[in-house]
Design an enzyme around this catalytic site. Sequence first.
Site, mmCIF file in Angstrom:
data_model
loop_
_atom_site.group_PDB
_atom_site.id
_atom_site.type_symbol
_atom_site.label_atom_id
_atom_site.label_comp_id
_atom_site.label_asym_id
_atom_site.label_seq_id
_atom_site.Cartn_x
_atom_site.Cartn_y
_atom_site.Cartn_z
ATOM 1 N N LEU A 71 0.687 -1.355 0.118
ATOM 2 C CA LEU A 71 -0.088 -0.174 0.020
ATOM 3 C C LEU A 71 0.920 1.306 -0.041
ATOM 4 O O LEU A 71 1.915 1.164 0.381
ATOM 5 C CB LEU A 71 -0.755 0.044 1.269
ATOM 6 C CG LEU A 71 -1.801 -1.198 1.367
ATOM 7 C CD1 LEU A 71 -2.498 -1.118 2.755
ATOM 8 C CD2 LEU A 71 -3.057 -0.912 0.340
ATOM 9 N N ASP A 89 1.961 -6.161 2.429
ATOM 10 C CA ASP A 89 2.546 -5.510 3.822
ATOM 11 C C ASP A 89 2.854 -6.032 5.137
ATOM 12 O O ASP A 89 3.377 -5.496 6.000
ATOM 13 C CB ASP A 89 1.633 -4.283 4.170
ATOM 14 C CG ASP A 89 1.383 -3.173 2.653
ATOM 15 O OD1 ASP A 89 2.493 -2.564 2.662
ATOM 16 O OD2 ASP A 89 0.436 -3.076 2.176
ATOM 17 N N GLU A 106 5.158 -4.338 12.814
ATOM 18 C CA GLU A 106 4.759 -3.492 13.926
ATOM 19 C C GLU A 106 3.306 -3.215 13.848
ATOM 20 O O GLU A 106 2.568 -2.773 15.013
ATOM 21 C CB GLU A 106 5.288 -1.866 13.765
ATOM 22 C CG GLU A 106 5.136 -1.062 14.712
ATOM 23 C CD GLU A 106 5.890 0.333 14.572
ATOM 24 O OE1 GLU A 106 6.682 0.742 15.420
ATOM 25 O OE2 GLU A 106 5.731 1.361 13.523
ATOM 26 N N ASP A 107 2.587 -3.193 12.745
ATOM 27 C CA ASP A 107 1.191 -2.790 12.769
ATOM 28 C C ASP A 107 0.330 -3.553 13.218
ATOM 29 O O ASP A 107 -0.615 -3.225 13.838
ATOM 30 C CB ASP A 107 0.842 -2.399 11.307
ATOM 31 C CG ASP A 107 1.700 -0.971 10.955
ATOM 32 O OD1 ASP A 107 1.886 -0.187 11.671
ATOM 33 O OD2 ASP A 107 2.230 -1.307 9.731
ATOM 34 N N ARG A 109 -4.910 -5.868 5.442
ATOM 35 C CA ARG A 109 -4.024 -6.241 6.392
ATOM 36 C C ARG A 109 -4.478 -6.785 7.537
ATOM 37 O O ARG A 109 -3.843 -7.255 8.356
ATOM 38 C CB ARG A 109 -3.068 -4.642 6.918
ATOM 39 C CG ARG A 109 -2.333 -4.210 5.810
ATOM 40 C CD ARG A 109 -1.409 -3.044 6.302
ATOM 41 N NE ARG A 109 -0.120 -4.048 7.076
ATOM 42 C CZ ARG A 109 0.734 -3.430 7.564
ATOM 43 N NH1 ARG A 109 0.759 -2.157 7.587
ATOM 44 N NH2 ARG A 109 1.489 -4.275 8.111
ATOM 45 N N ARG A 165 -6.171 4.707 9.823
ATOM 46 C CA ARG A 165 -5.955 3.400 10.254
ATOM 47 C C ARG A 165 -6.238 3.304 11.637
ATOM 48 O O ARG A 165 -6.575 2.111 11.951
ATOM 49 C CB ARG A 165 -4.281 2.957 10.260
ATOM 50 C CG ARG A 165 -3.818 3.172 8.666
ATOM 51 C CD ARG A 165 -4.444 2.046 7.779
ATOM 52 N NE ARG A 165 -3.704 2.381 6.612
ATOM 53 C CZ ARG A 165 -2.646 1.553 6.049
ATOM 54 N NH1 ARG A 165 -2.188 0.950 6.931
ATOM 55 N NH2 ARG A 165 -2.421 1.858 4.961
ATOM 56 N N HIS A 220 0.612 7.245 9.536
ATOM 57 C CA HIS A 220 0.627 6.977 10.959
ATOM 58 C C HIS A 220 1.330 8.133 11.951
ATOM 59 O O HIS A 220 2.111 8.669 11.473
ATOM 60 C CB HIS A 220 1.543 5.601 11.238
ATOM 61 C CG HIS A 220 0.924 4.447 10.718
ATOM 62 N ND1 HIS A 220 1.520 3.497 9.946
ATOM 63 C CD2 HIS A 220 -0.287 3.744 11.078
ATOM 64 C CE1 HIS A 220 0.841 2.287 9.705
ATOM 65 N NE2 HIS A 220 -0.267 2.577 10.098
ATOM 66 N N ILE A 260 6.780 2.628 -0.157
ATOM 67 C CA ILE A 260 5.555 2.186 0.385
ATOM 68 C C ILE A 260 5.180 2.613 1.595
ATOM 69 O O ILE A 260 4.678 1.944 2.343
ATOM 70 C CB ILE A 260 5.448 0.368 0.040
ATOM 71 C CG1 ILE A 260 6.716 0.131 0.598
ATOM 72 C CG2 ILE A 260 5.134 0.194 -1.203
ATOM 73 C CD1 ILE A 260 6.484 -1.540 0.640
ATOM 74 N N CYS A 300 8.612 0.420 11.416
ATOM 75 C CA CYS A 300 7.734 -0.455 11.047
ATOM 76 C C CYS A 300 8.074 -2.029 10.874
ATOM 77 O O CYS A 300 7.073 -2.854 10.852
ATOM 78 C CB CYS A 300 7.295 0.029 9.570
ATOM 79 S SG CYS A 300 7.127 1.684 9.256
HETATM 80 C C1 CIR Z 1 0.980 0.310 4.686
HETATM 81 O O1 CIR Z 1 0.522 1.341 4.036
HETATM 82 O O2 CIR Z 1 0.211 -0.402 5.867
HETATM 83 C C2 CIR Z 1 2.331 -0.015 4.525
HETATM 84 N N1 CIR Z 1 2.601 0.357 3.186
HETATM 85 C C3 CIR Z 1 3.183 0.752 5.224
HETATM 86 C C4 CIR Z 1 3.274 0.555 6.757
HETATM 87 C C5 CIR Z 1 4.044 1.329 7.398
HETATM 88 N N2 CIR Z 1 4.033 0.948 9.017
HETATM 89 C C6 CIR Z 1 4.287 1.651 9.837
HETATM 90 O O3 CIR Z 1 4.570 2.844 9.635
HETATM 91 N N3 CIR Z 1 4.286 1.277 11.083
#
Ligand code: CIR
Length: 264
Positions: free
Chosen positions: A23, A65, A70-71, A90, A135, A166, A247, A253
Site C-alpha cells: 500500500l 505489507d 509493527e502494525d 492487512r 488506520r 501513522h 510504500i 515498521c
Molecule cells: C501500509 O500502508 O500499511 C504499508 N505500506 C506501510 C506500513 C508502515 N508501517 C508503519 O509505519 N508502522
Amino acid sequence: MSAIFAFTHAIVRKPGRSVVGGLRGGGGPDPSFDGVVNEHAAYCAALVQAGLAVTILPALDAFADSVFVEDPALVFPEGAILLRPGAPSRAGEVAEIAPALRDKFETVLSLDEGFADGGDILMTAERVMIGLSARTNSDGAKALVRLLAKFGRRASVVETPKDVLHFKTDCALIDEETVLTTPRLARSGVFKGFREILTAAGEDAAANALRVNDRLFVGARFARTIDALDREGFAVTPLAVDEIGKIDAGLSCMSLRWRSLTDA
Ligand code: CIR
C-alpha cells in the site's frame, strides 16, 4: 539507559515478493524486491548488532505489507496485544502473527473493537500515546486504552496530522525526554513537556527513526537530520530506506521489540 529502550528481543518477517505491491498513499512507483530484501537484511543485522535476539518469521506472500510487523500487534515486557489494522488488506496479518506472540508471551490480549495500527502507537516512559489516523479510529483507540490499563499502562489519545499515514510516520522517541518530530506534528502541540528535535527541511520522512538500546536508527538519506542528531550526541546507525520509503514505511515498521523479563 532508560528501560524504555532496553530491548532484548525482536520479531521481524521476511518480505515476500508481493511487497512490491504494498500500500502507498501517493500512488508512486513500486519498490524493487531485491532492494527491499537488502534494506530488510541490513535492518535485521543492525538489530542483532544492537544486542537483540531476532526471530525471523517466514515471508507471507498473501499479505503484501506483512513485512511491517509493527502494525498488527503491540508488545511489552509484560505481554502482547493483537490489534485490528485499519487497512482491510492487512486485517489477516493479525492471525498470522498471533502464534509467534503466543509462543513468546504468557499474556496475549486482543483488541475487539474499532481499528488500531501499531504505527500509531508511541511508547514514552510515562504513557502510551495513541494517534488517531486513517488506520486508527476512536473506537479502536478507546478499546486499546482499556487493554493497556490491564498492563498498568496509562494512555492518551492524540491526533495524527492530516494525510500522514501513522502517528510514528512523523515522530520517534529518541531518549526519555526527547522526540524527533516533523515540524507539522510539533506545531500540533502534542509533545508539550518533551524536548523536540525537528527533522531538517525536506526530510520529514527522517522522523520514522528507531531508538534501540544505545543506537538510533535513522534513514541514511536524511543527511542534515543525521548531522543534527550527531551533534546532539546520539549514536546514529544510518540505514537505507529508499525502497521501503516508496510504500510509506520507515524504521519502526519492520520489527516488534521488547525487553524480556524472563530471559535475556
Ligand atoms: C501500509 O500502508 O500499511 C504499508 N505500506 C506501510 C506500513 C508502515 N508501517 C508503519 O509505519 N508502522
